[in-house]
Write an enzyme that holds these catalytic residues in place. Sequence first.
Site, PDB file in Angstrom:
ATOM      1  CD  GLU A   1       3.191  -6.137  13.548  1.00  0.00           C
ATOM      2  OE1 GLU A   1       3.861  -5.384  14.249  1.00  0.00           O
ATOM      3  OE2 GLU A   1       2.077  -6.576  13.881  1.00  0.00           O
TER       4      GLU A   1
ATOM      5  CG  ASN B   1       0.808   1.042  15.346  1.00  0.00           C
ATOM      6  OD1 ASN B   1      -0.193   0.583  14.804  1.00  0.00           O
ATOM      7  ND2 ASN B   1       1.441   0.400  16.319  1.00  0.00           N
ATOM      8  CD  GLU B   2      -1.492  -0.874  18.941  1.00  0.00           C
ATOM      9  OE1 GLU B   2      -0.540  -1.033  19.711  1.00  0.00           O
ATOM     10  OE2 GLU B   2      -2.304  -1.781  18.655  1.00  0.00           O
TER      11      GLU B   2
HETATM   12  O1  AHR Z   1       0.331  -7.120  15.661  1.00  0.00           O
HETATM   13  C1  AHR Z   1       1.018  -7.141  16.850  1.00  0.00           C
HETATM   14  C2  AHR Z   1       1.119  -5.768  17.517  1.00  0.00           C
HETATM   15  O2  AHR Z   1      -0.079  -5.472  18.169  1.00  0.00           O
HETATM   16  C3  AHR Z   1       1.341  -4.597  16.614  1.00  0.00           C
HETATM   17  O3  AHR Z   1       2.681  -4.431  16.300  1.00  0.00           O
HETATM   18  C4  AHR Z   1       0.823  -3.451  17.424  1.00  0.00           C
HETATM   19  O4  AHR Z   1       0.300  -2.418  16.627  1.00  0.00           O
HETATM   20  C5  AHR Z   1      -0.234  -4.074  18.293  1.00  0.00           C
HETATM   21  O5  AHR Z   1      -0.106  -3.702  19.604  1.00  0.00           O
END
Ligand code: AHR
Length: 653
Positions: A50, A370-371
């Site tokens: 990311e 994501n999450e």
């Molecule tokens: O990797 C750091 C962050 O941790 C990511 O962006 C997220 O998915 C998680 O909370």
Amino acid sequence: MTKRWSLPLVLVLGLGAGFASIRAAGPTVTIDAAAPAGKVSPLFYGLMTEEINHAYDGGLYAELVQNRAFLDNAQSPAHWSVVQGDGAAATIALDKGEPLNTVIPTSLRVDVTQASAGHAAGVANDGYWGIPVRPQTRYRASFYAKAAAGFTGPVTVSLQSGDGKTVYASGQVASLTSAWKQYELTLTTSNAPTTANARYALTVDRPGKVWLSLVSLFPPTFKNQANGFRPDLMQMLVDMKPKFLRFPGGNYLEGDEIADRFPWKKTLGPLADRPGHMAPWTYRSTDGLGLYEFLLWAEDMGADPVLAVYAGYSLKGAHVNPGPDLQPYIQDALDEIEYVSGPATSTWGAQRAKAGHPAPFKLTYVEVGNEDWFDKSGSYDQRFAQFNAAIKARYPQLKIISTVGYEHPENQRVHSVTPDVLDEHYYLPVAQFLTKSRSMYEKYDRKGPEIFVGEWGSYETPFEPWNARSRTEPPTPNMQAAIGDAAWMTQMERNADIVVMNCFAPLLVNVGPGARQWRPNLIGYDALRVYGSPSYHAIKLFSTHLGDEILKTTTIDTDVLVSVTRDSKARTIYVKLVNPGDAEVPVTLDLKGAGTIASTGTAVTLAADAQATNSIDAPAAVVPRTSTVTGVSASFTYKVPAHGIVALMLGTR
Ligand code: AHR
């Protein structure tokens, strides 16, 4: 870290002035090599990525000019400064009145009021915490420019020392016109020093007015690809032999707000057509590393893409209602999947072919969001179901990943359908990983869903990972954390039939002041150098000694964590041993049904003081060493060093 030794078992020997603890009796590990207990998932170890910590811009993406499109700051041209020596004068300003195009709506106006031969004026960029200069090196320079009436140039482009007194390489564009045009040239250094204390300057030697846009400078890249990757960083990743690349990962997919989600369609094509976007980790992304580059990155590493599609939830809490409102987002995801894996005759496959890759990329897994346990509206269940149905209707072969795993409460998980895969994230202190590593996935139902540990990493208490920007701790973890990571990997490996993929996060960190938002991270770098943390070496050690079969082990003592796998073709057995304690432990390995065992094996060992670590200035303080193991037999004892991670390779036939 928990110390679990009971005193009678530990023999403390005085050795000269120092003391070393050696355990008199250790555990016996019985390995059932007669038949595998399961198959290791072929994609088991991979990478998560990311835009965080300047992972791409100022990291893997090799562009050297920071704020190349003048969009990073609406008030002033961040990272640009005026060049004006004796007898020269200039001013610079952001100009919305002379945009390159509608995508890049601001340019830089350079107004030179005084300049002459030997007294040049113009503008310089300070790069991402410096600009790396190396001797005998070719750089690709390019920029868009237009000039006001009465001025035609020339423009001198140069790599200079930070104070501008020494020119390391330069080239010239003979003349500008009053229309925007792109200029490209090569700069070559000769006997320049290796330094990051440098700047990239564009100057003129007579008065005039010039507008600049998309000012770019690339050093040599991995495989010499245009718009490519930093070779030293890529090599570190390739060396890990990752089997997949999860992208665009984490919060970067979601964005703070819905409008800030990863805009994959706007990350394609010529750089002048990419506006970039505000990313969640406090800075803008150029999107020079866009969807197509992610795919090339995976391919260059021999890894499969694991594609994350935006699922209608963003980090600050906004969500898109399931139903008709969500439909455009679903269509966007279907288009994206087509771009990645559709034939060159399909609408989006044709765009990929136009970019230079007619062959579809292999795609097996697609992650929806994501999450999403952060979505307190409870909409994920329905959003996931809608994505799942639409993707499966068109691509029945794809496996769809839900972002809510068993570590979250029942009512946050997906219930309307059974996801193929659940993504679990674990950022835990070392002690918690040690506990979890003893038994966890053993209890998971082998009928599925499959498990993807899409983000994990140990941290040393009390250094919690979040909001690490202003902290002073090292950006990468120490040996103690590597032990936690290795222990966790033994747990995942023992269950590598149901845990189909896993990846540490975050992967990359620029160690420049203020560059990071998180710690700990796996690989650190500055403009010139790169290093792997002890955790990097631990993961590489595990991922490069894996095989395809899981062998069942029984232990009578779990202080040393173990996983055993085998390469079924080569008949090599890999025994991983992790000793979190501060005493060496003799481990007896009983191999049952292994056939004929070679009497000599190989050990790769990572062992160091718990606080030991690597850094940009001391990159190799903790690195693995390889040694020969003699006396291997169906039952032999191997001494695992204190704070030690070992991979044994045992030949059998
Ligand atoms: O990797 C750091 C962050 O941790 C990511 O962006 C997220 O998915 C998680 O909370």
